[in-house]
Motif scaffolding. Structure first.
Motif, PDB file in Angstrom:
ATOM      1  N   GLU A  69      38.881  25.074  50.927  1.00 32.79           N
ATOM      2  CA  GLU A  69      38.265  25.112  52.398  1.00 32.79           C
ATOM      3  C   GLU A  69      39.177  26.864  52.230  1.00 32.79           C
ATOM      4  N   PHE A  70      38.340  27.991  52.886  1.00 36.37           N
ATOM      5  CA  PHE A  70      39.098  28.483  53.239  1.00 36.37           C
ATOM      6  C   PHE A  70      38.786  29.245  54.376  1.00 36.37           C
ATOM      7  N   ASN A  71      38.835  30.383  54.573  1.00 30.72           N
ATOM      8  CA  ASN A  71      38.912  31.411  56.003  1.00 30.72           C
ATOM      9  C   ASN A  71      37.814  32.503  55.471  1.00 30.72           C
ATOM     10  N   ASP A  72      36.694  33.256  56.043  1.00 33.91           N
ATOM     11  CA  ASP A  72      36.152  34.255  55.664  1.00 33.91           C
ATOM     12  C   ASP A  72      37.289  35.523  55.113  1.00 33.91           C
ATOM     13  N   HIS A  73      38.006  35.664  56.153  1.00 31.00           N
ATOM     14  CA  HIS A  73      38.633  37.035  55.916  1.00 31.00           C
ATOM     15  C   HIS A  73      39.986  36.731  54.277  1.00 31.00           C
TER      16      HIS A  73
END
Length: 143
Positions: A69-73
């Motif tokens: 899972e990743f944050n968009d930024h």
């Protein structure tokens, strides 16, 4: 985020948007997000916030615990490379669609393309290496 009191609209005095707003909730109405902020209790104050650009300091956003899972930024600006090593472009942004998230690819030769952000097409996200490796079906980038 601010925990202090928000500025209150006073008739006849221009409302000054505070430097920080605390988001209480968001709901969708006719395809647009409607946000409720702490201390913004009436329509006139809410109208004064229309069109205000909201920004979040990405340093304050926790990194997801799930390694997939990743944050968009974290993804914006990463190089997109095919499994054979061909540089296809860079991630412009992530669009969140109902069926899956989409990588908006700024193609190396110009233009943009959409890549479904699913493990079959995006087997490797290498944040440290600054790249995403993709395994795409023939012709996907030509759509």
């Amino acid at each position: 985020m601010s925990t202090g009191p928000a500025a209150v609209a006073v008739p006849g005095i221009a409302y000054k948007v505070p430097a920080e707003l605390v988001l209480e909730s968001v709901r969708w109405h006719q395809g647009k997000g409607i946000a409720q902020f702490e201390g913004v209790l009436d329509r006139n104050t809410a109208e004064a916030l229309r069109g205000v650009l909201l920004q979040v300091d990405s340093a304050e956003i926790p990194v997801p615990e799930d390694p997939d899972e990743f944050n968009d930024h974290q993804l914006a600006g990463l190089s997109v490379v095919s499994v054979d090593g061909t540089v296809l472009g860079a991630i412009d942004r992530i669009d969140h669609a109902p069926s899956s998230d989409l990588i908006v690819l700024k193609k190396a030769g110009g233009g943009t393309a959409l890549i479904p952000f699913v493990s079959q097409m995006v087997p490797t996200v290498d944040l440290a290496g600054g790249r995403v490796i993709v395994d795409l079906p023939e012709g996907l980038l030509d759509l």
